[in-house]
Design a protein around this motif. Structure first.
Motif, PDB file in Angstrom:
ATOM      1  N   LEU A  50       1.162   3.047   9.700  1.00 65.71           N
ATOM      2  CA  LEU A  50       0.013   2.226  10.088  1.00 65.71           C
ATOM      3  C   LEU A  50      -0.223   1.093   9.093  1.00 65.71           C
ATOM      4  CD1 LEU A  50      -2.481   5.019  11.228  1.00 65.71           C
ATOM      5  CD2 LEU A  50      -1.303   3.352  12.689  1.00 65.71           C
ATOM      6  N   VAL A  51      -0.075   1.399   7.807  1.00 67.66           N
ATOM      7  CA  VAL A  51      -0.278   0.369   6.777  1.00 67.66           C
ATOM      8  C   VAL A  51       0.759  -0.742   6.916  1.00 67.66           C
ATOM      9  CG1 VAL A  51      -0.110  -0.075   4.288  1.00 67.66           C
ATOM     10  CG2 VAL A  51      -1.462   1.853   5.134  1.00 67.66           C
ATOM     11  N   ALA A  52       2.031  -0.368   7.097  1.00 68.71           N
ATOM     12  CA  ALA A  52       3.079  -1.379   7.259  1.00 68.71           C
ATOM     13  C   ALA A  52       2.817  -2.238   8.489  1.00 68.71           C
ATOM     14  CB  ALA A  52       4.445  -0.705   7.362  1.00 68.71           C
ATOM     15  N   ALA A  53       2.421  -1.616   9.595  1.00 62.72           N
ATOM     16  CA  ALA A  53       2.135  -2.367  10.817  1.00 62.72           C
ATOM     17  C   ALA A  53       0.942  -3.292  10.631  1.00 62.72           C
ATOM     18  CB  ALA A  53       1.880  -1.400  11.972  1.00 62.72           C
ATOM     19  N   PHE A  54      -0.089  -2.802   9.927  1.00 60.81           N
ATOM     20  CA  PHE A  54      -1.278  -3.622   9.706  1.00 60.81           C
ATOM     21  C   PHE A  54      -0.946  -4.831   8.825  1.00 60.81           C
ATOM     22  CE2 PHE A  54      -5.093  -4.730   7.273  1.00 60.81           C
ATOM     23  CZ  PHE A  54      -5.994  -4.949   8.311  1.00 60.81           C
ATOM     24  N   ILE A  55      -0.199  -4.601   7.742  1.00 61.70           N
ATOM     25  CA  ILE A  55       0.177  -5.718   6.860  1.00 61.70           C
ATOM     26  C   ILE A  55       1.007  -6.748   7.625  1.00 61.70           C
ATOM     27  CG2 ILE A  55       1.564  -6.349   4.840  1.00 61.70           C
ATOM     28  CD1 ILE A  55       0.746  -3.669   3.602  1.00 61.70           C
ATOM     29  N   PHE A  56       1.949  -6.255   8.429  1.00 58.99           N
ATOM     30  CA  PHE A  56       2.793  -7.159   9.217  1.00 58.99           C
ATOM     31  C   PHE A  56       1.938  -8.007  10.157  1.00 58.99           C
ATOM     32  CE2 PHE A  56       5.295  -8.153  12.991  1.00 58.99           C
ATOM     33  CZ  PHE A  56       6.407  -8.755  12.426  1.00 58.99           C
ATOM     34  N   ALA A  57       0.971  -7.375  10.828  1.00 59.28           N
ATOM     35  CA  ALA A  57       0.141  -8.099  11.787  1.00 59.28           C
ATOM     36  C   ALA A  57      -0.761  -9.118  11.090  1.00 59.28           C
ATOM     37  CB  ALA A  57      -0.707  -7.114  12.594  1.00 59.28           C
ATOM     38  N   VAL A  58      -1.399  -8.696   9.987  1.00 58.09           N
ATOM     39  CA  VAL A  58      -2.350  -9.581   9.317  1.00 58.09           C
ATOM     40  C   VAL A  58      -1.630 -10.726   8.611  1.00 58.09           C
ATOM     41  CG1 VAL A  58      -4.190  -9.680   7.588  1.00 58.09           C
ATOM     42  CG2 VAL A  58      -4.020  -7.723   9.100  1.00 58.09           C
ATOM     43  N   LEU A  74      -2.270 -12.624   3.758  1.00 56.97           N
ATOM     44  CA  LEU A  74      -2.243 -11.358   3.032  1.00 56.97           C
ATOM     45  C   LEU A  74      -0.829 -11.032   2.551  1.00 56.97           C
ATOM     46  CD1 LEU A  74      -4.092  -8.687   2.543  1.00 56.97           C
ATOM     47  CD2 LEU A  74      -2.770  -7.778   4.451  1.00 56.97           C
ATOM     48  N   LEU A  75      -0.712 -10.616   1.287  1.00 55.79           N
ATOM     49  CA  LEU A  75       0.557 -10.078   0.794  1.00 55.79           C
ATOM     50  C   LEU A  75       0.601  -8.570   0.992  1.00 55.79           C
ATOM     51  CD1 LEU A  75       1.194 -12.040  -2.539  1.00 55.79           C
ATOM     52  CD2 LEU A  75       1.872 -12.618  -0.208  1.00 55.79           C
ATOM     53  N   GLY A  76      -0.509  -7.892   0.736  1.00 60.05           N
ATOM     54  CA  GLY A  76      -0.620  -6.489   1.093  1.00 60.05           C
ATOM     55  C   GLY A  76      -0.338  -5.486   0.009  1.00 60.05           C
ATOM     56  N   GLY A  77       0.061  -5.934  -1.186  1.00 60.95           N
ATOM     57  CA  GLY A  77       0.401  -4.976  -2.237  1.00 60.95           C
ATOM     58  C   GLY A  77      -0.767  -4.093  -2.638  1.00 60.95           C
ATOM     59  N   ALA A  78      -1.933  -4.692  -2.858  1.00 55.76           N
ATOM     60  CA  ALA A  78      -3.107  -3.914  -3.262  1.00 55.76           C
ATOM     61  C   ALA A  78      -3.588  -3.017  -2.129  1.00 55.76           C
ATOM     62  CB  ALA A  78      -4.226  -4.859  -3.704  1.00 55.76           C
ATOM     63  N   LEU A  79      -3.577  -3.534  -0.926  1.00 57.80           N
ATOM     64  CA  LEU A  79      -3.994  -2.736   0.233  1.00 57.80           C
ATOM     65  C   LEU A  79      -3.116  -1.492   0.375  1.00 57.80           C
ATOM     66  CD1 LEU A  79      -5.695  -2.452   2.839  1.00 57.80           C
ATOM     67  CD2 LEU A  79      -3.955  -3.813   3.989  1.00 57.80           C
ATOM     68  N   ALA A  80      -1.808  -1.685   0.271  1.00 55.91           N
ATOM     69  CA  ALA A  80      -0.878  -0.558   0.394  1.00 55.91           C
ATOM     70  C   ALA A  80      -1.051   0.422  -0.760  1.00 55.91           C
ATOM     71  CB  ALA A  80       0.555  -1.077   0.451  1.00 55.91           C
ATOM     72  N   ALA A  81      -1.228  -0.092  -1.972  1.00 52.26           N
ATOM     73  CA  ALA A  81      -1.380   0.791  -3.128  1.00 52.26           C
ATOM     74  C   ALA A  81      -2.631   1.646  -3.010  1.00 52.26           C
ATOM     75  CB  ALA A  81      -1.431  -0.043  -4.407  1.00 52.26           C
ATOM     76  N   GLY A  89       3.629   2.490  -1.009  1.00 59.12           N
ATOM     77  CA  GLY A  89       3.082   1.159  -0.749  1.00 59.12           C
ATOM     78  C   GLY A  89       4.107   0.056  -0.955  1.00 59.12           C
ATOM     79  N   ALA A  90       4.881   0.157  -2.038  1.00 55.00           N
ATOM     80  CA  ALA A  90       5.926  -0.840  -2.283  1.00 55.00           C
ATOM     81  C   ALA A  90       6.965  -0.824  -1.166  1.00 55.00           C
ATOM     82  CB  ALA A  90       6.595  -0.573  -3.626  1.00 55.00           C
ATOM     83  N   ILE A 121       7.267  -5.248  -5.346  1.00 52.96           N
ATOM     84  CA  ILE A 121       7.351  -4.504  -6.608  1.00 52.96           C
ATOM     85  C   ILE A 121       6.276  -4.962  -7.592  1.00 52.96           C
ATOM     86  CG2 ILE A 121       8.842  -3.798  -8.506  1.00 52.96           C
ATOM     87  CD1 ILE A 121       9.737  -2.872  -5.670  1.00 52.96           C
ATOM     88  N   LEU A 122       6.326  -6.240  -8.001  1.00 50.66           N
ATOM     89  CA  LEU A 122       5.359  -6.731  -8.983  1.00 50.66           C
ATOM     90  C   LEU A 122       3.931  -6.687  -8.440  1.00 50.66           C
ATOM     91  CD1 LEU A 122       7.130  -9.854 -10.581  1.00 50.66           C
ATOM     92  CD2 LEU A 122       6.777  -7.590 -11.585  1.00 50.66           C
ATOM     93  N   GLY A 123       3.747  -7.158  -7.219  1.00 48.05           N
ATOM     94  CA  GLY A 123       2.406  -7.204  -6.652  1.00 48.05           C
ATOM     95  C   GLY A 123       1.786  -5.822  -6.528  1.00 48.05           C
ATOM     96  N   THR A 124       2.547  -4.871  -6.002  1.00 43.59           N
ATOM     97  CA  THR A 124       2.019  -3.523  -5.820  1.00 43.59           C
ATOM     98  C   THR A 124       1.798  -2.825  -7.157  1.00 43.59           C
ATOM     99  OG1 THR A 124       3.216  -3.384  -3.719  1.00 43.59           O
ATOM    100  CG2 THR A 124       2.403  -1.327  -4.643  1.00 43.59           C
TER     101      THR A 124
END
Length: 238
Positions: A50-58, A74-81, A89-90, A121-124
């Motif tokens: 769900l997280v991967a799909a949400f990041i892809f959509a946003v 959105l890059l999504g690193g913090a959201l996934a972490a 998350g990475a 990697i770096l962002g997350t």
């Protein structure tokens, strides 16, 4: 403006440096797979999808940065972490980047290692380090979680942008005339503004999830609150 994009296009960085970072990204993702397997369970596995799909959509929704003349997403690193942890998350962010490069041409295929290193990697990693620190000092209320999400998302975007500066210094195909500091400053300012949008999206999403299902927020489960300081005994000893 091409050099201001976090999704690096083919030809921006030379082949040898791109190859080195492809190896770095592969090694880091392999490590994430090994560590992430410990976290995966019946709750986290579907949440990762769900997280991967949400990041892809946003990521398809760009917001303008008027003062910089560019747009961000959105890059999504913090959201996934926050939702699935740093290791899974990475991997979620990396999967999104691979699909974008192969299907939509967003970022060069030859530059995938560079993009994965910066954003996945770096962002997350930067986001999770900030999350771990902030959740030890801020209250675990919706407000405290929102502040944690906003700050970690904003700063993780800036850290990811400086990864690009390092890569360009190592193998940029255009001579900057010794103005690497100017590139670093421009990237930092532009991505600080983009990070505000990232922070707002991340904070809104995570707080919403936490209000409904706090057990789905990985950071709240995995990171224990700081232990209270011991209270000294009062009085003498008999």
């Amino acid at each position: 403006m091409e050099t201001l994009a976090m999704h690096i296009s083919n030809g921006i960085i030379n082949g040898p440096v791109a190859g080195i970072f492809a190896a770095v990204a592969l090694g880091a993702l392999t490590f994430c797979v090994l560590r992430g397997r410990r976290d995966l369970d019946d709750r986290l596995a579907p949440m990762a999808g769900l997280v991967a799909a949400f990041i892809f959509a946003v990521q398809m929704l760009n917001f303008p940065i008027f003062t910089a003349g560019v747009s961000g997403h959105l890059l999504g690193g913090a959201l996934a972490a926050l939702l699935v942890g740093p290791w899974v998350g990475a991997l979620c962010v990396a999967v999104v980047l691979v699909v974008q490069a192969l299907v939509f041409g967003d970022g060069g295929v030859a530059m995938l290692g560079l993009n994965i290193t910066n954003m996945a990697i770096l962002g997350t990693a930067a986001a999770y380090l900030l999350i771990a620190g902030l959740l030890r000092v801020l209250p675990r209320t919706p407000a405290g979680l929102g502040v944690t999400a906003f700050v970690s998302a904003l700063l993780s975007v800036v850290v990811a942008s400086q990864g690009f500066v390092l890569q360009y210094w190592l193998g940029g195909t255009t001579d900057l005339g010794g103005n690497l500091a100017g590139l670093a400053g421009t990237m930092a300012v532009v991505h600080l503004l983009i990070g505000i949008g990232e922070g707002l999206i991340t904070a809104t999403t995570v707080v919403t999830v936490a209000k409904v299902r706090p057990d789905l927020v990985y950071a709240l489960r995995a990171l224990k609150p700081a232990a209270p300081a011991p209270v000294p005994a009062v009085g003498g000893v008999r």
